[in-house]
Enzyme design. Structure first.
Site, PDB file in Angstrom:
ATOM      1  N   ALA A  24      43.327  37.313  42.801  1.00  0.00           N
ATOM      2  CA  ALA A  24      43.248  38.472  41.904  1.00  0.00           C
ATOM      3  C   ALA A  24      41.959  39.272  42.108  1.00  0.00           C
ATOM      4  CB  ALA A  24      43.344  38.010  40.445  1.00  0.00           C
ATOM      5  N   CYS A  25      41.065  38.778  42.945  1.00  0.00           N
ATOM      6  CA  CYS A  25      39.754  39.409  43.172  1.00  0.00           C
ATOM      7  C   CYS A  25      39.767  40.178  44.490  1.00  0.00           C
ATOM      8  CB  CYS A  25      38.684  38.328  43.202  1.00  0.00           C
ATOM      9  SG  CYS A  25      37.056  38.891  43.738  1.00  0.00           S
ATOM     10  N   GLY A  26      39.456  41.467  44.428  1.00  0.00           N
ATOM     11  CA  GLY A  26      39.428  42.297  45.628  1.00  0.00           C
ATOM     12  C   GLY A  26      38.410  41.819  46.651  1.00  0.00           C
TER      13      GLY A  26
END
Length: 140
Positions: free
Chosen positions: A11-13
């Protein structure tokens, strides 16, 4: 077994870009989704020692219960902070990458380049369109 491991949050770019950079290098890493499979207390200690970071330096504030738990308060010991990370793995900042060249918190994502056991890579475009140029410098 891969000689590159990433503690990853899809979920983390930044984590996604780091993983994509590793794959761009032709490496198929071991991916540990640490929210599903949190590192043990011993593994956390080992990662911190390898990175030369304190427990506080590994804590993530944004998007975590950091504030509501009052973790900015200096009263918390390292052992207590490790307890919090074990209870709330989202408190561990990411991505953490381990290779035979070292271990580090890869923020920004291009910080992973110095750890990759490969030669200079062609340019890479991150999700936001930023182009990363690899200078070819690696840890010894």
């Amino acid at each position: 077994m891969s000689d590159v491991t990433i503690f990853h949050n899809p979920a983390c770019g930044t984590s996604r870009n780091t993983l994509a950079l590793i794959c761009h290098a032709g490496i198929e890493p071991t991916v540990i989704e640490y929210l599903k499979t949190p590192p043990s207390r011993e593994e956390l200690r080992r990662l911190l020692a390898e990175m030369g970071l304190s427990v506080r330096e590994l804590l993530r504030e944004k998007g975590t219960p950091y504030g509501e738990l009052g973790l900015a308060d200096p009263k918390w010991t390292d052992e207590q902070l490790l307890d919090f990370i074990q209870q709330h793995p989202i408190l561990m900042n990411r991505p953490v990458v381990r290779t035979r060249l070292g271990t580090r918190l890869c923020r920004p994502s291009e910080a992973v380049l110095e750890l990759l056991p490969v030669g200079k890579l062609p340019p890479f475009t991150k999700e936001d369109g930023e182009v990363v140029q690899d200078d070819g410098v690696r840890r010894a």
